[in-house]
Scaffold this motif. Structure first.
Motif, short mmCIF file in Angstrom:
data_model
loop_
_atom_site.label_atom_id
_atom_site.label_comp_id
_atom_site.label_asym_id
_atom_site.label_seq_id
_atom_site.Cartn_x
_atom_site.Cartn_y
_atom_site.Cartn_z
N ARG A 49 7.71 2.39 5.71
CA ARG A 49 6.54 3.15 5.25
C ARG A 49 5.22 2.47 5.56
O ARG A 49 4.17 3.11 5.55
CB ARG A 49 6.63 3.37 3.73
CG ARG A 49 7.78 4.27 3.29
CD ARG A 49 7.90 4.28 1.77
NE ARG A 49 8.36 3.01 1.25
CZ ARG A 49 8.43 2.71 -0.05
NH1 ARG A 49 8.04 3.60 -0.95
NH2 ARG A 49 8.86 1.53 -0.45
N MET A 50 5.24 1.17 5.84
CA MET A 50 4.00 0.43 6.07
C MET A 50 3.69 0.25 7.56
O MET A 50 2.80 -0.51 7.92
CB MET A 50 4.07 -0.93 5.39
CG MET A 50 4.10 -0.84 3.89
SD MET A 50 2.68 -1.58 3.09
CE MET A 50 3.13 -3.30 3.17
N ILE A 55 -2.24 8.18 7.11
CA ILE A 55 -3.06 8.06 5.90
C ILE A 55 -3.71 9.41 5.64
O ILE A 55 -4.47 9.92 6.47
CB ILE A 55 -4.12 6.95 6.07
CG1 ILE A 55 -3.41 5.60 6.25
CG2 ILE A 55 -5.07 6.91 4.87
CD1 ILE A 55 -4.32 4.45 6.58
N LEU A 70 -2.66 3.40 -2.60
CA LEU A 70 -2.48 1.96 -2.40
C LEU A 70 -3.83 1.29 -2.20
O LEU A 70 -4.78 1.89 -1.68
CB LEU A 70 -1.62 1.69 -1.16
CG LEU A 70 -0.24 2.34 -1.10
CD1 LEU A 70 -0.26 3.53 -0.16
CD2 LEU A 70 0.82 1.34 -0.65
N ASP A 72 -5.97 -1.00 -0.08
CA ASP A 72 -5.92 -1.25 1.36
C ASP A 72 -6.31 -2.69 1.68
O ASP A 72 -7.48 -3.07 1.59
CB ASP A 72 -6.85 -0.27 2.07
CG ASP A 72 -6.89 -0.48 3.58
OD1 ASP A 72 -6.00 -1.17 4.10
OD2 ASP A 72 -7.82 0.06 4.22
N PHE A 382 4.58 -2.01 -0.95
CA PHE A 382 4.24 -0.58 -0.99
C PHE A 382 4.44 -0.01 -2.39
O PHE A 382 3.57 0.68 -2.93
CB PHE A 382 5.09 0.18 0.03
CG PHE A 382 4.60 1.57 0.32
CD1 PHE A 382 3.78 1.82 1.41
CD2 PHE A 382 4.97 2.64 -0.48
CE1 PHE A 382 3.33 3.10 1.69
CE2 PHE A 382 4.53 3.92 -0.21
CZ PHE A 382 3.70 4.15 0.88
N TYR A 387 -1.14 -2.16 0.39
CA TYR A 387 -0.93 -1.84 1.80
C TYR A 387 -1.38 -3.02 2.63
O TYR A 387 -2.53 -3.47 2.54
CB TYR A 387 -1.71 -0.59 2.20
CG TYR A 387 -1.22 0.01 3.50
CD1 TYR A 387 -0.01 0.68 3.56
CD2 TYR A 387 -1.95 -0.13 4.68
CE1 TYR A 387 0.46 1.22 4.74
CE2 TYR A 387 -1.49 0.40 5.87
CZ TYR A 387 -0.28 1.08 5.90
OH TYR A 387 0.19 1.61 7.09
#
Length: 441
Positions: A49-50, A55, A70, A72, A382, A387
């Protein structure tokens, strides 16, 4: 052929070769080597997912991916100019005057906005002259071959991939490459003493994009002058963040953000500085600080000046307005950035969590103790609302696989609190006390 999720490699191979069996055999060998090298990164791209995430929305330095919000810490907008309301509000006036995009190449027609930028940039850097082009990649791919000619490129082993690509492009024009140990002037001097084809070009990073460290620039500059070489430095992550030292500086990053050459008290003798506005200034533009004679040569010898489309007007506008905000608030923002970065690094030291970062700049690489834990570590980040940049091989050496944190002045203190709490949880869960090569330096 190695297996990747969804048989991606097989589908790509079939599409490229169009069922030609002889071509397929050759392509199979090439693609297998390439996929083997990038296997870990490709796996994360397809499964995590990262990596390669879409976004959906931002709110300041908070981002939303699907239903998850999240903090950032993957942004390189170090000074928060991307969110500065005065910069944003100024853009429409530039668009009204110039439209959205000046579609001339710069050699055909150069809007005066470029001249304004180069004049102010040259004054800020304290160099003889400067030339701006759309990206640092454009500069490396076009300028390194010009400077190297049919001579020798001495390349830092951990130089950014785009520098390496520029050096490889130069080999097509007759240059040769010798690679010296990372940040090791003695290894470079050993190579410079040998009889090699001139001209000599030394290529390296300023502030390293993964370790967050600066090289011993003065030692490399001295070698360049002694052996009649050019030292070519890419300071993409230092420009805007670090600058000249002064008695009244608000933090150890220095003042003005005028890059590593001024920060370390060096001159531009035998030194060419490359940097970009896409990090600290949040704008699509890059520059080369160089003598005026070289600037004139590059206008016809460097293809991007002649052939590439220019940066959009909004990016030129945000650079000009960014200069204004840097003059008015830049040192205050750098002081805040230093304070927040120091909080994270101090917390990590308290946990016994190692990082190659020894200079205190806002790029914090965190290797995992066991590289096979990278997926679970990323999931924990996450799920905790953090993030970050996942650092798989070959982005970093195998013993530094982990993740990278980039702190910005726009990260509020509660983000720093959440990050520190999450790092504590990672230490407890995974016993993350890695000892990468540079941690003890």
């Amino acid at each position: 052929m190695m297996s990747l999720p969804g048989s991606m490699a097989q589908r790509l191979l079939q599409r490229v070769t169009n069922n030609d069996q002889q071509l397929r055999r050759h392509t199979d060998q090439w693609l297998s080597r390439w996929l083997t090298t990038t296997a870990d990164l490709a796996r994360l791209q397809c499964a995590h997912r990262m990596v390669d995430a879409v976004i959906d929305e931002i709110d300041g330095r908070d981002i939303r991916i699907g239903s998850q919000w999240l903090a950032d810490f993957a942004s390189c907008n170090y000074l928060g100019f991307d969110l500065d309301s005065s910069i944003i509000d100024a853009v429409p006036e530039y668009l009204a005057k110039w439209g959205t995009h000046p579609s001339w190449s710069r050699l055909l027609g150069s809007p005066i906005l470029y001249e304004q930028i180069e004049h102010e940039l040259t004054d800020l850097l304290g160099c003889e002259d400067s030339l701006v082009l759309p990206t640092i990649t454009h500069i490396h791919m076009s300028v390194i071959p010009v400077l190297a000619a049919e001579g020798t490129i001495f390349l830092d082993r951990r130089a950014h991939k785009t520098i390496y690509d520029g050096a490889m492009a130069a080999t097509g024009h007759g240059a040769s490459i010798l690679r010296f140990d990372h940040d090791d002037p003695s290894d470079l001097e050993r190579m410079l003493r040998k009889r090699t084809a001139a001209p000599h070009l030394i290529c390296m990073d300023g502030v390293n994009s993964m370790t967050g460290n600066a090289p011993p620039l003065s030692e490399f500059a001295e070698l360049a002058r002694r052996y009649n070489a050019i030292l070519y430095v890419d300071d993409a992550h230092g420009f805007g963040v670090i600058g000249e030292r002064a008695d009244d500086e608000p933090c150890p990053y220095g003042r003005k953000g005028n890059s590593i050459v001024r920060h370390l008290g060096e001159s531009y003798e035998n030194v060419i500085l490359v940097g970009g506005f896409s990090k600290a200034y949040s704008s699509l533009l890059a520059f080369i600080a160089c003598p005026s004679d070289l600037k004139q040569i590059l206008k016809t010898a460097a293809p991007p000046y002649l052939y590439s489309g220019p940066s959009p007007v909004a990016s030129l506008a945000t650079v000009i307005e960014g200069f204004r905000v840097n003059r008015e608030q830049g040192d205050e923002l750098r002081g805040d950035l230093y304070r927040k970065t120091a909080r994270v690094l101090d917390h990590m030291r308290g946990l016994g969590m190692a990082t190659p970062n020894r200079c205190g700049y806002p790029i914090i690489e965190i290797p995992v103790a066991e590289s096979e834990n990278i997926d679970e570590v990323g999931d924990h980040l996450f799920d905790s609302g953090i993030y970050a940049t996942m650092a798989a091989y070959p982005l970093v050496p195998r013993d530094e696989v982990g993740f990278r944190i980039q702190v910005t002045s726009a990260n509020p203190d509660h983000h720093i609190d959440r990050l520190c709490k999450t790092l504590t949880e990672l230490t407890d869960r995974f016993a993350e006390r890695p000892t990468p090569r540079e941690a003890a330096a």
